[in-house]
Enzyme design. Structure first.
Site, PDB file in Angstrom:
ATOM      1  N   CYS A   1       8.110  10.633  22.294  1.00  0.00           N
ATOM      2  CA  CYS A   1       9.381  10.289  22.927  1.00  0.00           C
ATOM      3  C   CYS A   1      10.133  11.587  23.191  1.00  0.00           C
ATOM      4  O   CYS A   1       9.752  12.642  22.684  1.00  0.00           O
ATOM      5  CB  CYS A   1      10.198   9.336  22.049  1.00  0.00           C
TER       6      CYS A   1
ATOM      7  N   HIS B   1       0.839  -1.197   0.000  1.00  0.00           N
ATOM      8  CA  HIS B   1       0.000   0.000   0.000  1.00  0.00           C
ATOM      9  C   HIS B   1       0.871   1.243   0.000  1.00  0.00           C
ATOM     10  O   HIS B   1       2.039   1.209   0.385  1.00  0.00           O
ATOM     11  CB  HIS B   1      -0.943   0.023   1.208  1.00  0.00           C
TER      12      HIS B   1
END
Length: 625
Positions: A176, A67
């Site tokens: 993060c 995809h």
């Protein structure tokens, strides 16, 4: 959502032959060539190949779902291909590839392609149905079988329109400290796990370049559960009243399926807001405290990086003989950035705990730590540095929480006095007293002692320190130990100890470089998807992004971990031994022109990467073909 709405017989080919996964994907692209919804076949093929290089398109049961989102696609469409004979390649369950379904999605489709992925994965879990599809004699029969199966599963559901935006069963938030690697690795892991289970999920990424795919009020209202995989503070008030699973970004990368299992079990706790400081759960207290710390560190790092790079440029301009005024300007700007690192650290730790009212006392606490202010004359001031700013940030956040609770009974008519006068003045007075009387005097002396110890540390002890810092950089690939070593290197820059930063940077670059080298030297010990990732892994290593080694480590931690640690430790050792100096805390190989002994730094990188690669070749056994 019905798959049959996007699949046309002219985009289906049956019983084709393919020598490789890439060849099969190229046949799918050719099926879409010439359709009115594809404007540039070559550009779309390049987008598909780029996504294919990341891996994860083989979902098991003999099915692959390549995809891509591409500017060359006007409207979402599908293409299907069955293979005869089946194609042997890397699949999660080891079964050969028998069928491929390609998703071509427009760039502006948001998460529509993710919804189609989930529907496809769910539809093709039925082995008997997959067998029936592969036995289709014509493309029309193939499409008709898909439509009949979907109608059988949900006969009352009306065919959806491509413009619909249905609600998501699950939501995710990832973040993060640096917002570079773990943020997106965690999001990808959650999406893949949801795709495998057939769930719809939308993941918000809080990266270095801002928030991506931000969750809307409608998304949150419709969701069953929210997964927050974050190592720093993210906006949580919007989730009050919803079931919530909280974990680190590293947990999501390592075992996203476990987080999804907890999210859909119905046993996830309902989030009521507030902070772990109000609970007796020590584990939650530690996790939230770490999140507050990383919120400060994540905002401090850009200041340190920018200041370090500008300082390095001032050194380069001096070597090139540029005007002294230009060199001094850059030097002063870089020095000013380093002065701001501790106030920024403390301010964002405080605001993570006590929200906006805590920002000001946190900022002043960090500034007092930077200056080393005491009740004595300024000639005796010694900066309490990182640890002083850390204490000042946490203290500022906690005192604001306490003051808000103590002053909560003030009448509403006088609330502006509380927020505009009492809380700011009292919190600042407390932080000033704490820093000047309690924190700065002992920590200032401790910092001076540590600086003298590092300066006097020569010979074997300094080489050992370089090896230790280098090895720590490869321990958890961007986790707490890695961040501790990195912060140690950046703090050494303040004392002009550039060799320690060189050891840290070399140690952080070796794991991705060593793995890329191992894939080239010992190809039979790595899967095809791992070998295909060599270019991006090497680029991440050259750019000082240690997380490039993380996918390899997750697949084989017992062999990859020790090999990378040994290679990084050797690189840190050699960087000190060869007298390398790095004046900036980020940039990787791009800093080579401003480094001290750049050839020595390249030698340290080569030695560490080669050791890591050789150990991997020794420890890993050839894969069975």
């Amino acid at each position: 959502m019905r798959i049959a709405n996007y699949l046309r017989p002219e985009c289906v080919a049956l019983h084709q032959r393919a020598d490789s996964l890439e060849g099969a994907v190229q046949q799918l692209v050719a099926l879409l060539d010439g359709t009115e919804d594809l404007t540039d076949t070559a550009a779309f093929a390049a987008d598909v190949r780029a996504r294919l290089a990341l891996g994860g398109v083989c979902v098991g049961n003999g099915l692959a779902i390549p995809h891509a989102k591409s500017a060359s696609v006007k409207r979402l469409q599908l293409a299907a291909l069955t293979l005869d004979p089946p194609l042997a390649c890397d699949t999660p369950d080891g079964k050969p590839l028998q069928m491929l379904v390609m998703i071509a999605a427009p760039v502006e489709a948001n998460d529509l392609h993710v919804q189609v992925l989930a529907e496809l994965a769910t539809l093709f879990l039925d082995t008997d149905f997959c067998t029936h599809l592969r036995e289709s004699t014509t493309p029309e029969a193939f499409c008709r079988a898909v439509a009949e199966r979907e109608a059988q599963d949900d006969p009352a559901a009306p065919p959806p329109q491509t413009t619909d935006e249905p609600g998501y069963r699950l939501l995710g938030v990832t973040a993060c400290p640096t917002g570079i690697a773990h943020t997106y690795l965690a999001a990808e892991a959650l999406q893949r796990a949801a795709q495998t289970r057939g769930f719809s999920i939308k993941v918000e990424t809080n990266g270095a370049d801002g928030v991506g795919d931000a969750l809307t009020e409608e998304d949150i209202r419709a969701a069953d559960c929210i997964i927050v995989a974050a190592d720093r503070a993210v906006s949580m008030a919007r989730f009050v009243g919803k079931r919530l699973v909280y974990a680190s970004a590293g947990d999501a990368v390592r075992d996203a399926d476990a987080l999804l299992e907890k999210a859909v079990s119905g046993k996830a706790p309902i989030y009521h807001g507030g902070h772990a400081f109000r609970t007796s759960d020590l584990r939650e207290l530690g996790r939230e405290g770490y999140g507050h710390l990383m919120n400060g560190v994540s905002h401090m790092i850009p200041v340190v990086v920018a200041g370090g790079v500008i300082t390095a440029l001032s050194l380069l301009s001096q070597q090139l003989g540029l005007p002294a005024s230009w060199t001094m300007m850059m030097k002063n700007v870089g020095a000013a950035a380093f002065v701001m690192m501790y106030p920024v650290l403390a301010a964002f730790i405080a605001s993570s705990i006590g929200d906006r009212p805590a920002f000001m006392p946190g900022l002043l606490g960090g500034y007092l730590a930077q200056m080393g202010t005491t009740t004595l004359t300024n000639l005796s001031w010694i900066s309490s540095g990182f640890w002083g700013a850390l204490i000042g940030g946490f203290a500022a956040g906690l005192i604001v929480l306490l003051l808000n609770r103590l002053l909560d009974r003030i009448p509403q008519e006088l609330s502006h006095i509380r927020t505009g006068l009492l809380v700011p003045a009292c919190s600042l007075l407390f932080i000033g007293w704490l820093m000047l009387m309690i924190v700065n005097p002992p920590l200032g002396r401790f910092n001076r002692w540590m600086s003298l110890c590092l300066s006097e540390m020569q010979g074997g002890s300094r080489l050992l320190l370089g090896a230790l810092l280098g090895g720590m950089m490869a321990t958890d690939y961007g986790g707490p130990i890695n961040k501790a070593a990195y912060v140690s290197g950046t703090l050494a820059l303040v004392d002009l100890q550039y060799d320690l930063m060189a050891a840290v940077m070399a140690g952080g670059m070796v794991p991705p470089l060593g793995l890329a080298l191992a894939c080239m030297l010992f190809p039979t010990r790595f899967t095809a998807s791992e070998r295909r990732s060599v270019p991006q892994t090497a680029i991440m290593g050259l750019s000082f992004v240690t997380e490039g080694a993380l996918p390899f480590s997750l697949r084989d931690p017992l062999r990859v971990g020790p090999s990378c640690i040994a290679g990084s430790a050797l690189a840190g050792f050699l960087a000190i031994f060869l007298g390398c100096k790095c004046p900036a805390p980020h940039g990787g190989l791009f800093l080579l022109p401003v480094m001290g002994n750049p050839l020595g730094f390249l030698g340290a990188l080569l030695g560490g990467s080669l050791l890591a690669a050789l150990l991997l070749g020794l420890l890993k056994k050839p894969l069975k073909q």
